[in-house]
Write a protein that holds these residues in place. Structure first.
Motif, PDB file in Angstrom:
ATOM      1  N   PRO A  89     -48.448  76.189 -50.520  1.00  0.00           N
ATOM      2  CA  PRO A  89     -47.254  75.871 -49.714  1.00  0.00           C
ATOM      3  C   PRO A  89     -47.614  75.558 -48.262  1.00  0.00           C
ATOM      4  CG  PRO A  89     -46.863  77.807 -51.063  1.00  0.00           C
ATOM      5  CD  PRO A  89     -48.324  77.470 -51.215  1.00  0.00           C
ATOM      6  N   VAL A  90     -46.856  74.625 -47.688  1.00  0.00           N
ATOM      7  CA  VAL A  90     -47.095  74.158 -46.321  1.00  0.00           C
ATOM      8  C   VAL A  90     -46.280  74.999 -45.343  1.00  0.00           C
ATOM      9  CG1 VAL A  90     -46.932  72.176 -44.785  1.00  0.00           C
ATOM     10  CG2 VAL A  90     -47.467  71.828 -47.187  1.00  0.00           C
ATOM     11  N   SER A  91     -46.928  75.432 -44.273  1.00  0.00           N
ATOM     12  CA  SER A  91     -46.224  76.213 -43.255  1.00  0.00           C
ATOM     13  C   SER A  91     -45.325  75.295 -42.424  1.00  0.00           C
ATOM     14  CB  SER A  91     -47.228  76.912 -42.336  1.00  0.00           C
ATOM     15  OG  SER A  91     -47.914  75.948 -41.558  1.00  0.00           O
ATOM     16  N   ASP A  92     -44.352  75.888 -41.765  1.00  0.00           N
ATOM     17  CA  ASP A  92     -43.440  75.110 -40.918  1.00  0.00           C
ATOM     18  C   ASP A  92     -44.182  74.441 -39.765  1.00  0.00           C
ATOM     19  OD1 ASP A  92     -41.243  75.670 -42.480  1.00  0.00           O
ATOM     20  OD2 ASP A  92     -40.620  77.410 -41.287  1.00  0.00           O
ATOM     21  N   SER A  93     -45.175  75.121 -39.206  1.00  0.00           N
ATOM     22  CA  SER A  93     -45.915  74.525 -38.086  1.00  0.00           C
ATOM     23  C   SER A  93     -46.692  73.289 -38.545  1.00  0.00           C
ATOM     24  CB  SER A  93     -46.857  75.546 -37.450  1.00  0.00           C
ATOM     25  OG  SER A  93     -47.838  75.955 -38.372  1.00  0.00           O
ATOM     26  N   LEU A  94     -47.264  73.338 -39.766  1.00  0.00           N
ATOM     27  CA  LEU A  94     -47.977  72.164 -40.286  1.00  0.00           C
ATOM     28  C   LEU A  94     -47.003  71.034 -40.586  1.00  0.00           C
ATOM     29  CD1 LEU A  94     -50.630  70.886 -41.081  1.00  0.00           C
ATOM     30  CD2 LEU A  94     -50.394  71.913 -43.347  1.00  0.00           C
ATOM     31  N   LYS A  95     -45.827  71.366 -41.114  1.00  0.00           N
ATOM     32  CA  LYS A  95     -44.799  70.342 -41.344  1.00  0.00           C
ATOM     33  C   LYS A  95     -44.444  69.652 -40.034  1.00  0.00           C
ATOM     34  CE  LYS A  95     -42.413  72.480 -45.224  1.00  0.00           C
ATOM     35  NZ  LYS A  95     -41.154  73.093 -45.664  1.00  0.00           N
ATOM     36  N   ASN A  96     -44.299  70.443 -38.972  1.00  0.00           N
ATOM     37  CA  ASN A  96     -43.968  69.867 -37.658  1.00  0.00           C
ATOM     38  C   ASN A  96     -45.076  68.962 -37.155  1.00  0.00           C
ATOM     39  OD1 ASN A  96     -41.481  71.149 -37.587  1.00  0.00           O
ATOM     40  ND2 ASN A  96     -42.267  72.925 -36.478  1.00  0.00           N
ATOM     41  N   GLU A  97     -46.330  69.362 -37.369  1.00  0.00           N
ATOM     42  CA  GLU A  97     -47.468  68.525 -36.963  1.00  0.00           C
ATOM     43  C   GLU A  97     -47.472  67.201 -37.724  1.00  0.00           C
ATOM     44  OE1 GLU A  97     -51.450  70.180 -36.615  1.00  0.00           O
ATOM     45  OE2 GLU A  97     -50.540  72.180 -36.446  1.00  0.00           O
ATOM     46  N   ILE A  98     -47.250  67.280 -39.024  1.00  0.00           N
ATOM     47  CA  ILE A  98     -47.220  66.072 -39.853  1.00  0.00           C
ATOM     48  C   ILE A  98     -46.060  65.182 -39.426  1.00  0.00           C
ATOM     49  CG2 ILE A  98     -46.864  65.205 -42.198  1.00  0.00           C
ATOM     50  CD1 ILE A  98     -48.335  67.775 -43.169  1.00  0.00           C
ATOM     51  N   ASN A  99     -44.907  65.799 -39.170  1.00  0.00           N
ATOM     52  CA  ASN A  99     -43.730  65.050 -38.708  1.00  0.00           C
ATOM     53  C   ASN A  99     -44.034  64.312 -37.409  1.00  0.00           C
ATOM     54  OD1 ASN A  99     -41.287  64.610 -39.920  1.00  0.00           O
ATOM     55  ND2 ASN A  99     -40.322  66.460 -39.148  1.00  0.00           N
ATOM     56  N   THR A 100     -44.636  65.016 -36.464  1.00  0.00           N
ATOM     57  CA  THR A 100     -44.978  64.410 -35.170  1.00  0.00           C
ATOM     58  C   THR A 100     -45.961  63.263 -35.358  1.00  0.00           C
ATOM     59  OG1 THR A 100     -44.630  66.540 -34.083  1.00  0.00           O
ATOM     60  CG2 THR A 100     -45.896  64.898 -32.871  1.00  0.00           C
ATOM     61  N   PHE A 101     -46.989  63.479 -36.204  1.00  0.00           N
ATOM     62  CA  PHE A 101     -47.968  62.426 -36.487  1.00  0.00           C
ATOM     63  C   PHE A 101     -47.277  61.185 -37.043  1.00  0.00           C
ATOM     64  CE2 PHE A 101     -50.452  60.374 -39.863  1.00  0.00           C
ATOM     65  CZ  PHE A 101     -51.496  59.863 -39.118  1.00  0.00           C
ATOM     66  N   LEU A 102     -46.378  61.397 -38.025  1.00  0.00           N
ATOM     67  CA  LEU A 102     -45.707  60.259 -38.653  1.00  0.00           C
ATOM     68  C   LEU A 102     -44.764  59.542 -37.696  1.00  0.00           C
ATOM     69  CD1 LEU A 102     -45.019  61.758 -42.185  1.00  0.00           C
ATOM     70  CD2 LEU A 102     -46.585  59.893 -41.614  1.00  0.00           C
ATOM     71  N   ILE A 103     -44.086  60.287 -36.856  1.00  0.00           N
ATOM     72  CA  ILE A 103     -43.199  59.666 -35.857  1.00  0.00           C
ATOM     73  C   ILE A 103     -44.021  58.788 -34.924  1.00  0.00           C
ATOM     74  CG2 ILE A 103     -41.743  60.135 -33.842  1.00  0.00           C
ATOM     75  CD1 ILE A 103     -40.656  62.582 -35.446  1.00  0.00           C
ATOM     76  N   GLU A 157     -54.418  70.992 -58.215  1.00  0.00           N
ATOM     77  CA  GLU A 157     -55.652  70.266 -58.523  1.00  0.00           C
ATOM     78  C   GLU A 157     -56.334  69.694 -57.280  1.00  0.00           C
ATOM     79  OE1 GLU A 157     -52.270  67.345 -58.857  1.00  0.00           O
ATOM     80  OE2 GLU A 157     -52.615  69.343 -59.619  1.00  0.00           O
ATOM     81  N   LEU A 158     -55.658  69.696 -56.146  1.00  0.00           N
ATOM     82  CA  LEU A 158     -56.262  69.196 -54.910  1.00  0.00           C
ATOM     83  C   LEU A 158     -57.300  70.171 -54.360  1.00  0.00           C
ATOM     84  CD1 LEU A 158     -53.172  67.746 -53.013  1.00  0.00           C
ATOM     85  CD2 LEU A 158     -54.894  66.512 -54.326  1.00  0.00           C
ATOM     86  N   VAL A 159     -57.292  71.406 -54.785  1.00  0.00           N
ATOM     87  CA  VAL A 159     -58.181  72.495 -54.383  1.00  0.00           C
ATOM     88  C   VAL A 159     -57.898  72.921 -52.951  1.00  0.00           C
ATOM     89  CG1 VAL A 159     -60.559  73.317 -54.194  1.00  0.00           C
ATOM     90  CG2 VAL A 159     -59.970  71.676 -55.985  1.00  0.00           C
ATOM     91  N   GLY A 160     -57.879  72.011 -52.030  1.00  0.00           N
ATOM     92  CA  GLY A 160     -57.603  72.290 -50.621  1.00  0.00           C
ATOM     93  C   GLY A 160     -57.326  70.982 -49.920  1.00  0.00           C
ATOM     94  N   GLY A 161     -56.990  71.062 -48.644  1.00  0.00           N
ATOM     95  CA  GLY A 161     -56.674  69.860 -47.887  1.00  0.00           C
ATOM     96  C   GLY A 161     -55.292  69.335 -48.242  1.00  0.00           C
ATOM     97  N   PHE A 162     -55.097  68.013 -48.092  1.00  0.00           N
ATOM     98  CA  PHE A 162     -53.782  67.421 -48.359  1.00  0.00           C
ATOM     99  C   PHE A 162     -53.910  65.947 -48.691  1.00  0.00           C
ATOM    100  CE2 PHE A 162     -54.581  66.611 -43.920  1.00  0.00           C
ATOM    101  CZ  PHE A 162     -54.100  65.326 -43.723  1.00  0.00           C
ATOM    102  N   VAL A 163     -52.841  65.408 -49.272  1.00  0.00           N
ATOM    103  CA  VAL A 163     -52.691  63.975 -49.477  1.00  0.00           C
ATOM    104  C   VAL A 163     -51.334  63.633 -48.879  1.00  0.00           C
ATOM    105  CG1 VAL A 163     -52.430  62.107 -51.152  1.00  0.00           C
ATOM    106  CG2 VAL A 163     -54.089  63.936 -51.570  1.00  0.00           C
ATOM    107  N   LEU A 164     -51.311  62.655 -47.990  1.00  0.00           N
ATOM    108  CA  LEU A 164     -50.081  62.235 -47.332  1.00  0.00           C
ATOM    109  C   LEU A 164     -49.766  60.804 -47.736  1.00  0.00           C
ATOM    110  CD1 LEU A 164     -47.813  62.744 -45.239  1.00  0.00           C
ATOM    111  CD2 LEU A 164     -49.404  61.937 -43.475  1.00  0.00           C
ATOM    112  N   ARG A 165     -48.549  60.603 -48.256  1.00  0.00           N
ATOM    113  CA  ARG A 165     -48.124  59.277 -48.686  1.00  0.00           C
ATOM    114  C   ARG A 165     -46.860  58.897 -47.902  1.00  0.00           C
ATOM    115  NH1 ARG A 165     -49.080  56.538 -53.581  1.00  0.00           N
ATOM    116  NH2 ARG A 165     -50.151  58.381 -54.304  1.00  0.00           N
ATOM    117  N   TYR A 166     -46.908  57.736 -47.245  1.00  0.00           N
ATOM    118  CA  TYR A 166     -45.744  57.199 -46.551  1.00  0.00           C
ATOM    119  C   TYR A 166     -45.866  55.689 -46.491  1.00  0.00           C
ATOM    120  CZ  TYR A 166     -48.620  56.613 -42.351  1.00  0.00           C
ATOM    121  OH  TYR A 166     -49.590  56.220 -41.460  1.00  0.00           O
TER     122      TYR A 166
END
Length: 180
Positions: free
Chosen positions: A117-131, A147-156
């Motif tokens: 699960p993604v923390s709220d602070s990471l969601k905010n960072e991703i949101n800021t990056f995308l904006i 299955e990702l083991v760690g890290g992330f995949v971002l699709r937009y």
């Protein structure tokens, strides 16, 4: 003509009409309500797809289910689609309408896939990056993919940022096998 192109034409017509009549938000809510109902009720979806059920019966069911809650323009549009025997693409039409709406309002949809699960602070960072990247309002959803083991995949938009451990392991495995 492909179903997608036909759906896009119908969606564009209801989109333009909703702007003209200043009911864009109402029609968007109707489209989301219809799509939600289709996903929630397999029986309704099957009824729309059935070649055995007459189009007038389908129109009556649509009227009964959505008549009180939907805007009259949306309802009239749905009846026209049914009368033209295009009920098979009604979901596609409303999906495309939502895409037109997002484009018009400057909204980008993004999904981040993580192993945990993604923390709220990471969601905010991703949101800021995308904006900063898109200069648009961001509609972010998260999905857990162990299955990702760690890290992330971002699709937009049409972009994919793969910073997952599984992807890095695949790359490393490929490099090692190429060197042998």
């Amino acid at each position: 003509m492909s179903e997608t192109r036909v759906a896009a034409r119908y969606a564009k017509s209801i989109f333009d009409l909703s702007i003209e009549q200043n009911i864009l938000e109402n029609v968007k809510e109707d489209a989301l309500g219809f799509l939600g109902y289709c996903h929630a009720s397999r029986r309704f979806d099957l009824m729309l797809r059935s070649p055995i059920i007459h189009k007038q019966t389908k129109a009556k069911v649509v009227e009964k289910l959505f008549g009180k809650d939907f805007n009259k323009t949306t309802l009239a549009f749905m009846k026209i689609v049914l009368r033209k025997n295009r009920e098979l693409i009604l979901k596609l039409i409303f999906d495309q309408f939502i895409e037109f709406y997002k484009e018009y309002k400057g909204i980008v949809s993004a999904t981040v896939y993580t192993a945990m699960p993604v923390s709220d602070s990471l969601k905010n960072e991703i949101n800021t990056f995308l904006i900063n990247q898109t200069k648009k309002t961001v509609e972010l959803t998260t999905s857990i993919s162990p299955e990702l083991v760690g890290g992330f995949v971002l699709r937009y938009d049409d972009k994919l940022i793969d910073a997952s451990v599984s992807s890095q392991l695949k790359t490393l495995r490929h490099q090692l096998t190429q060197n042998n």
